[in-house]
Design a protein around this motif. Structure first.
Motif, short mmCIF file in Angstrom:
data_model
loop_
_atom_site.label_atom_id
_atom_site.label_comp_id
_atom_site.label_asym_id
_atom_site.label_seq_id
_atom_site.Cartn_x
_atom_site.Cartn_y
_atom_site.Cartn_z
N ILE A 48 0.85 -1.20 0.00
CA ILE A 48 0.00 0.00 0.00
C ILE A 48 0.88 1.25 0.00
O ILE A 48 0.61 2.22 -0.72
CB ILE A 48 -0.94 -0.01 1.22
N ILE A 49 1.98 1.20 0.79
CA ILE A 49 2.90 2.34 0.81
C ILE A 49 3.48 2.57 -0.57
O ILE A 49 3.61 3.71 -1.03
CB ILE A 49 4.01 2.10 1.85
N CYS A 50 3.81 1.46 -1.28
CA CYS A 50 4.35 1.57 -2.63
C CYS A 50 3.42 2.36 -3.53
O CYS A 50 3.86 3.17 -4.34
CB CYS A 50 4.53 0.19 -3.24
N VAL A 51 2.12 2.10 -3.42
CA VAL A 51 1.17 2.80 -4.28
C VAL A 51 1.01 4.25 -3.81
O VAL A 51 1.01 5.18 -4.61
CB VAL A 51 -0.18 2.07 -4.29
N LEU A 52 0.92 4.43 -2.46
CA LEU A 52 0.66 5.77 -1.94
C LEU A 52 1.83 6.72 -2.17
O LEU A 52 1.63 7.92 -2.31
CB LEU A 52 0.36 5.70 -0.43
N LEU A 53 3.06 6.18 -2.23
CA LEU A 53 4.21 7.06 -2.37
C LEU A 53 4.19 7.82 -3.68
O LEU A 53 4.82 8.87 -3.80
CB LEU A 53 5.51 6.26 -2.27
N SER A 54 3.46 7.31 -4.69
CA SER A 54 3.41 8.05 -5.95
C SER A 54 2.68 9.37 -5.76
O SER A 54 2.81 10.26 -6.59
CB SER A 54 2.77 7.20 -7.04
N LEU A 55 1.95 9.52 -4.64
CA LEU A 55 1.30 10.80 -4.37
C LEU A 55 2.31 11.91 -4.12
O LEU A 55 1.98 13.09 -4.22
CB LEU A 55 0.38 10.69 -3.15
N LEU A 56 3.57 11.52 -3.78
CA LEU A 56 4.58 12.55 -3.50
C LEU A 56 4.85 13.42 -4.71
O LEU A 56 5.46 14.47 -4.58
CB LEU A 56 5.88 11.88 -3.06
N VAL A 57 4.41 12.98 -5.89
CA VAL A 57 4.68 13.77 -7.09
C VAL A 57 3.73 14.98 -7.18
O VAL A 57 4.00 15.94 -7.87
CB VAL A 57 4.59 12.86 -8.34
N ILE A 58 2.62 14.93 -6.43
CA ILE A 58 1.67 16.06 -6.43
C ILE A 58 2.32 17.26 -5.74
O ILE A 58 2.88 17.11 -4.65
CB ILE A 58 0.38 15.66 -5.70
N PRO A 59 2.31 18.45 -6.37
CA PRO A 59 3.10 19.57 -5.86
C PRO A 59 2.92 19.89 -4.38
O PRO A 59 3.90 20.11 -3.69
CB PRO A 59 2.64 20.74 -6.74
N ASP A 60 1.65 19.90 -3.88
CA ASP A 60 1.44 20.29 -2.48
C ASP A 60 2.13 19.33 -1.53
O ASP A 60 2.78 19.74 -0.57
CB ASP A 60 -0.06 20.33 -2.18
N ILE A 61 1.97 18.02 -1.79
CA ILE A 61 2.58 17.03 -0.91
C ILE A 61 4.09 17.07 -1.05
O ILE A 61 4.83 16.93 -0.08
CB ILE A 61 2.00 15.64 -1.23
N ARG A 62 4.55 17.30 -2.29
CA ARG A 62 5.99 17.37 -2.50
C ARG A 62 6.60 18.53 -1.72
O ARG A 62 7.66 18.40 -1.12
CB ARG A 62 6.27 17.55 -4.00
N ASP A 63 5.90 19.65 -1.69
CA ASP A 63 6.42 20.80 -0.94
C ASP A 63 6.52 20.51 0.55
O ASP A 63 7.37 21.06 1.23
CB ASP A 63 5.53 22.02 -1.17
N THR A 64 5.64 19.65 1.05
CA THR A 64 5.69 19.34 2.48
C THR A 64 6.87 18.44 2.80
O THR A 64 7.54 18.62 3.82
CB THR A 64 4.41 18.59 2.91
N VAL A 65 7.12 17.43 1.95
CA VAL A 65 8.06 16.39 2.31
C VAL A 65 9.41 16.57 1.64
O VAL A 65 10.45 16.61 2.30
CB VAL A 65 7.47 15.00 1.96
N LEU A 66 9.39 16.69 0.29
CA LEU A 66 10.67 16.63 -0.43
C LEU A 66 11.38 17.97 -0.50
O LEU A 66 12.60 18.03 -0.39
CB LEU A 66 10.44 16.10 -1.85
N THR A 67 10.63 19.06 -0.67
CA THR A 67 11.27 20.35 -0.90
C THR A 67 12.17 20.79 0.26
O THR A 67 13.28 21.29 0.00
CB THR A 67 10.21 21.42 -1.22
#
Lengths: 112, 512
Positions: free
Chosen positions: B474-493
């Motif tokens: 499930i994590i494997c599928v959900l992690l693709s959400l990190l590509v969405i800009p808002d979520i990316r700004d929270t975690v990756l940026t």
């Protein structure tokens, strides 16, 4: 300067042993030699010519002390080195029980 | 200011000793204690991830305050980048510990296993959170020594041989790292990473530090199994018990290898083009050679181990491209994109490679073999393992909509925008070969044989193992959400910002 070069030579002696020796125990001994060259290097890093042991003497404020920090680091590293050597020896004893030899050429179950 | 930092190290270390003492008296206590410890750590690591964002928090061990802005104690630092790594360590660690509850029945003396497991987690958390070079070395040795023991845990011929190889090369790596630390201390007279950077700003001897950089890169490269230093990895990762393989491949090589390389080369040393090109070359070599070594394997844990080398190549390649662009001072947004891709792929790799090794363990648990030629037709008798391993295989080969696709896409786009067309082409080709080798894995393990031939004795694995595998898929599928800009700004940026900004890490830590 000669001390630093000797320290490097000691490292190379250990490295040569690790590469060329076929006996597991000798490999472990060579690892220890390399380890000791590292410790020696750390001790040299903290050494200051004419320095004394770093116990502050209020009566003599101009005294030169050697750097105490590398000595503390070496003590930590020696303890860690003891653990790695013990671990390696334990595995070597187990290997001897399984294979009946210390020769690394005989121990080749894993390939590819 | 995050008050939770010391808990990441103290709790697993205390847990290890508690297990050793109480394990003799209470039989079933140790396994649940380990899972509970790691669940707690996973929860507080996620809390830390979402509260840290852009602000750094520093914990001074023993309360030694800096004198005249010169740090004298040991610092532990939590920022956007290592918060992510801590999350990976503790989450994958929790799932592996839960998985071990059933899996470890194959072995005797389970309490030693759990104690070593906790020590390894504590060591990795320490490496990642430490802001002090020598402290990194100490925690590195804690985690590495426990991993030597865990690789040899089966005490059969191949396990012991793999552990011995691993110890010789790991010991060599430790000496190189120690020499590097010694050389840095010699010039700068400090061990705090931020303070060393400050000393570098006042005077940077380029040739001297080039030598130190090579020492550090080869030391941590050996731990991360970049290609000229990879010889120990396939043996060690395939011989260890499967939950430990998942930890080693999914987390260990990142936490003690890649993470430290990125942290030191972005935040401590001055970024120079020569070293950046060297790192990119090593990454490319790992990516290409790793996959070619993988495709011919018939032992599937070995196959997965070689793929770890290849996938780590992607991470190193794309962060290396970012480093080259930072060194040239051109296209900062492309550099940020490349590093984003690298970190994203690092997170994804932890999820799918952890899952694949857990699948491998499940198959080994049920069928008792690791040779792909001897199995087949498992899709009917082991439906959950089959489904989850399909998700993981598609993720690692970069098939949309799974997570691996998006991270590889970002890496390839960044490579093209940085005008490294050859590297982009190689990344695509390697991805296709990865797909080929995982189709082989799927076919030989789960299909291939007809129903008549399949052994009726083979059953699905017990609940804790199934649970871990399902959660990871499930994590494997959900992690693709990190590509969405808002979520990316929270975690990756925040993680990318701390790496690309040359001064922020130092000034914030020295300022506090």
């Amino acid at each position: 300067m000669i001390a630093y070069i000797m320290c490097f030579v000691l490292f190379l002696v250990g490295f040569y042993g690790v590469i060329t020796r076929r006996n597991l125990i000798k490999i472990a001994v060579s690892m220890s030699i390399m380890e000791i060259s590292t410790f020696l290097f750390f001790a040299l890093v903290g050494y200051i010519d004419g320095g004394v042991a770093p116990i502050v003497d209020p009566a003599d404020p101009v005294k030169i002390y050697v750097d105490p920090l590398p000595q503390a680091l070496v003590l930590t590293a020696i303890v860690i080195g003891l653990a790695t050597t013990a671990m390696m020896m334990a595995v070597i004893i187990r290997l001897y029980r399984k294979y009946g030899t210390f020769d690394i050429r005989e121990i080749k179950n894993l390939r590819g | 200011m995050n008050p939770l930092i010391p808990f990441f190290v103290v709790i697993p270390l205390a847990g290890a000793f508690l297990i050793m003492i109480t394990g003799r008296f209470f039989k079933e206590f140790d396994k649940y204690l380990t899972s509970m410890i790691l669940l707690f750590l996973a929860i507080i690591s996620f809390y830390s991830l979402f509260t840290t964002r852009e602000n750094l928090s520093v914990y001074k061990v023993g309360g030694w305050e800096p004198i005249d802005k010169v740090p004298i104690g040991i610092y532990m630092v939590m920022d956007g980048f290592n918060a992510i790594i801590v999350c990976i360590i503790n989450l994958v660690g929790f799932l592996s510990a839960l998985y071990s509850i059933s899996y470890i029945k194959r072995y005797t003396s389970g309490n030693y296993f759990y104690a070593l497991f906790c020590l390894m987690i504590g060591g990795m958390n320490g490496v990642v959170l430490s802001g002090d070079l020598f402290n990194i070395f100490v925690f590195l040795e804690i985690s590495v020594i426990s991993s030597y023991a865990l690789v040899a845990f089966g005490v059969e011929k191949s396990e012991l041989e793999a552990s011995f190889k691993y110890q010789v090369l790991g010991g060599l790596a430790s000496f190189l790292i120690l020499f590097g630390i010694g050389f840095i201390y010699w010039k700068t007279k400090t061990l705090n990473i931020a303070d060393i950077k400050e000393a570098f700003n006042n005077g940077y001897d380029r040739t001297y530090y080039l030598f130190v950089q090579i020492l550090i890169l080869s030391g941590f490269g050996l731990k991360a199994a970049i290609i000229p230093f990879h010889a120990w990895l396939p043996d060690a990762h395939s011989s260890a018990p499967s939950p430990i393989s998942a930890m080693l491949s999914g987390v260990f090589i990142k936490a003690v290898g890649i993470y430290v390389i990125l942290r030191l080369f972005f935040n401590m040393f001055a970024v120079t083009e020569g070293i950046a090109i060297l790192i990119t070359t090593l990454g490319t070599l790992s990516m290409v050679i790793g996959v070619f070594l993988a495709i011919g394997q018939w032992d599937f844990k070995r196959l997965l181990a070689y793929h770890s080398i290849s996938q780590m190549g992607y991470v190193i390649l794309s962060t290396g491209i970012g480093m080259i662009l930072i060194a040239r001072g051109t296209k900062p947004e492309v550099a940020a994109l490349a590093i984003t891709g690298g970190i994203f792929h690092l997170i994804n790799h932890a999820a799918f490679k952890g899952l694949l090794f857990l699948n491998a363990g499940a198959i080994e648990y049920s069928t008792g073999t690791r040779n792909l030629k001897e199995m087949g037709g498992l899709a009917r008798s082991m439906p959950v393992t089959s489904a989850t391993s399909f998700i993981a295989s598609m993720s690692i080969s970069g098939i949309p909509p799974f997570n691996g696709f998006f991270s590889k896409l970002i890496i390839i786009i960044a490579a093209i925008m940085a005008r490294f067309y050859l590297l982009a082409a190689l990344a695509v080709i390697v991805s296709i070969i990865t797909l080929a080798s995982f189709l082989k894995f799927q076919r030989y393990a789960f299909y291939n044989k007809s129903d008549i031939n399949t052994n009726q004795q083979i059953k699905e694995v017990p609940f804790p193992m199934v649970f871990s595998m399902v959660v990871l898929s499930i994590i494997c599928v959900l992690l693709s959400l990190l590509v969405i800009p808002d979520i990316r700004d929270t975690v990756l940026t925040p993680a990318v910002n701390i790496l690309t900004d040359q001064l922020k890490y130092t000034t914030t830590i020295i300022g506090q």
